[in-house]
Design a protein around this motif. Sequence first.
Motif, PDB file in Angstrom:
ATOM      1  N   GLY A 181       0.790  -1.223   0.000  1.00 31.13           N
ATOM      2  CA  GLY A 181       0.000   0.000   0.000  1.00 31.13           C
ATOM      3  C   GLY A 181       0.822   1.273   0.000  1.00 31.13           C
ATOM      4  O   GLY A 181       0.280   2.360   0.224  1.00 31.13           O
ATOM      5  N   LEU A 182       2.134   1.157  -0.270  1.00 26.97           N
ATOM      6  CA  LEU A 182       3.001   2.352  -0.298  1.00 26.97           C
ATOM      7  C   LEU A 182       2.477   3.369  -1.303  1.00 26.97           C
ATOM      8  O   LEU A 182       2.188   3.034  -2.447  1.00 26.97           O
ATOM      9  CB  LEU A 182       4.429   1.942  -0.666  1.00 26.97           C
ATOM     10  CG  LEU A 182       5.425   3.090  -0.899  1.00 26.97           C
ATOM     11  CD1 LEU A 182       5.669   3.849   0.403  1.00 26.97           C
ATOM     12  CD2 LEU A 182       6.734   2.558  -1.476  1.00 26.97           C
ATOM     13  N   ARG A 183       2.350   4.602  -0.872  1.00 24.71           N
ATOM     14  CA  ARG A 183       1.963   5.701  -1.744  1.00 24.71           C
ATOM     15  C   ARG A 183       2.991   6.804  -1.625  1.00 24.71           C
ATOM     16  O   ARG A 183       3.534   7.044  -0.538  1.00 24.71           O
ATOM     17  CB  ARG A 183       0.570   6.239  -1.372  1.00 24.71           C
ATOM     18  CG  ARG A 183      -0.556   5.220  -1.602  1.00 24.71           C
ATOM     19  CD  ARG A 183      -0.730   4.921  -3.084  1.00 24.71           C
ATOM     20  NE  ARG A 183      -1.777   3.953  -3.350  1.00 24.71           N
ATOM     21  CZ  ARG A 183      -1.555   2.644  -3.504  1.00 24.71           C
ATOM     22  NH1 ARG A 183      -0.327   2.162  -3.388  1.00 24.71           N
ATOM     23  NH2 ARG A 183      -2.544   1.836  -3.782  1.00 24.71           N
ATOM     24  N   VAL A 184       3.248   7.473  -2.734  1.00 30.10           N
ATOM     25  CA  VAL A 184       4.219   8.566  -2.740  1.00 30.10           C
ATOM     26  C   VAL A 184       3.582   9.790  -3.400  1.00 30.10           C
ATOM     27  O   VAL A 184       2.524   9.696  -4.037  1.00 30.10           O
ATOM     28  CB  VAL A 184       5.514   8.168  -3.475  1.00 30.10           C
ATOM     29  CG1 VAL A 184       6.168   6.967  -2.806  1.00 30.10           C
ATOM     30  CG2 VAL A 184       5.251   7.863  -4.947  1.00 30.10           C
ATOM     31  N   ASP A 185       4.225  10.920  -3.257  1.00 30.12           N
ATOM     32  CA  ASP A 185       3.751  12.159  -3.866  1.00 30.12           C
ATOM     33  C   ASP A 185       3.705  11.980  -5.387  1.00 30.12           C
ATOM     34  O   ASP A 185       4.725  11.679  -6.009  1.00 30.12           O
ATOM     35  CB  ASP A 185       4.716  13.293  -3.501  1.00 30.12           C
ATOM     36  CG  ASP A 185       4.237  14.659  -3.969  1.00 30.12           C
ATOM     37  OD1 ASP A 185       3.353  14.722  -4.849  1.00 30.12           O
ATOM     38  OD2 ASP A 185       4.778  15.664  -3.469  1.00 30.12           O
ATOM     39  N   PRO A 186       2.536  12.141  -6.007  1.00 23.25           N
ATOM     40  CA  PRO A 186       2.445  11.941  -7.458  1.00 23.25           C
ATOM     41  C   PRO A 186       3.267  12.923  -8.276  1.00 23.25           C
ATOM     42  O   PRO A 186       3.466  12.704  -9.480  1.00 23.25           O
ATOM     43  CB  PRO A 186       0.941  12.095  -7.746  1.00 23.25           C
ATOM     44  CG  PRO A 186       0.399  12.865  -6.593  1.00 23.25           C
ATOM     45  CD  PRO A 186       1.231  12.463  -5.407  1.00 23.25           C
ATOM     46  N   ASN A 187       3.781  13.964  -7.640  1.00 19.64           N
ATOM     47  CA  ASN A 187       4.672  14.858  -8.371  1.00 19.64           C
ATOM     48  C   ASN A 187       6.006  14.196  -8.706  1.00 19.64           C
ATOM     49  O   ASN A 187       6.829  14.777  -9.412  1.00 19.64           O
ATOM     50  CB  ASN A 187       4.912  16.145  -7.577  1.00 19.64           C
ATOM     51  CG  ASN A 187       3.712  17.073  -7.657  1.00 19.64           C
ATOM     52  OD1 ASN A 187       3.111  17.229  -8.723  1.00 19.64           O
ATOM     53  ND2 ASN A 187       3.336  17.663  -6.537  1.00 19.64           N
ATOM     54  N   LEU A 188       6.203  12.977  -8.197  1.00 20.07           N
ATOM     55  CA  LEU A 188       7.360  12.197  -8.633  1.00 20.07           C
ATOM     56  C   LEU A 188       7.309  11.971 -10.137  1.00 20.07           C
ATOM     57  O   LEU A 188       8.339  11.997 -10.815  1.00 20.07           O
ATOM     58  CB  LEU A 188       7.379  10.856  -7.893  1.00 20.07           C
ATOM     59  CG  LEU A 188       8.445   9.843  -8.322  1.00 20.07           C
ATOM     60  CD1 LEU A 188       9.843  10.360  -8.015  1.00 20.07           C
ATOM     61  CD2 LEU A 188       8.215   8.489  -7.636  1.00 20.07           C
TER      62      LEU A 188
END
Length: 301
Positions: A120-127
Motif C-alpha cells: 500500500g506504499l503511496r508517494v507524492d504523485p509529483n514524482l
Amino acid sequence: MTGPVELDVLVIGGVGIDTIVRVPSLPLGDVDSIAVDPIESYLAHTGHGVALGCHLLGLNAGLVDVIGDDPEGARIRRTYQQLGIPLRVTLHPSGTRRSVNLVSPDGRRLSLYDARHPAGLRVDPNLWRPVIRQAAHVHVSIMDFARDALGDAIAADRSISTDLHDWDGRNDHHKDFATASDIVFVSASALPPDGVDWILANGRAEVVVAMAGADGSYLHVRGEPVRHFPAIAFPDRPVVDTNGAGDAYVAAFLARYLDGAPWSDAAQAGTIAGTWACGSPGTHTNLITAEELAIRSRTHG
C-alpha cells in the motif's frame, strides 16, 4: 530529472540490485553447503532493464522510482548519472529493492525477490506527473505505488505499457495495470487459458504479448488471430543466463512500436533482443544495441 527533457519512454518503478549465484543445478540438493562461482551483484530489476534497453536502442528513456538512502540507492544514482539516463527518485526508509537469483548452468533461474517496500506504499504523485507530460510513452512496472500513475498517464493521453510477469490471471494486484495499459506483456508460465481474453475484454489493450521462454512468444492483437513467434538461437551466443531476457524483449518491442512498425515486427525485434540478453552472464550486462538489432534482424527477420 529537471528542465525541458523530451522522452520517448518514461519508465515508472522497478530498479534495484540483483545478486547472482551460479549454482550447479536447479532445484538445489538437500545439503548444508554448495561450492559456487564468485557471487556478483548488478544494477537490475524490470524497470531498469526496460529503461536501459530502450537507451541502448537509441531511445531517450528516463526512470522514476522509490529507492533507499542506502549504498544500493547511491549505486543506482551514480550509475544513472554515468549512463546519462534521466532519473527522478523518492527516498523511502524501507530501502532499495534487492533480489537473489540462483542461475543453473543451462541459464534457468530462481529469483528470490525482496519486496521490502510496505504494501500500500503511496508517494507524492509529483514524482511522475511533470515527467509524464514530457514523454511520448509510459511503461508502468507493477510496483504498488506505480498504480497511481496509470490515471495520470491516461489523462495525459499517453500510450501505456506494463509487464505483468508471472500473473496467474486472478491476483487482484495486477488487474489495474492489466486494464489500464495499451500494450500488456505477461509471462505464459502461470497464465490460465482465459488470461489473455480477460485482459482484452476488461481493459484498453490493443495487444497482449504472452512470453513463453523457450517456446517463444504469442502475439495477441485485438480482433486478429494469435501469432506465434518461435524462440531463436544465436550459435555465437549460447544461452548462459536468462535474467533480464523479458525486459530486453519489452524494450525492443517498444522501440519498434514507437518507430511505427507493425506489431509483428515489434514482436520479432523483441524475440531477437531477448535471445541476445541470454548470451551474457548477470542481469542487464550486455543488452542489444540498435546497430546489433539491425544486423540480427536481417538474418532473423
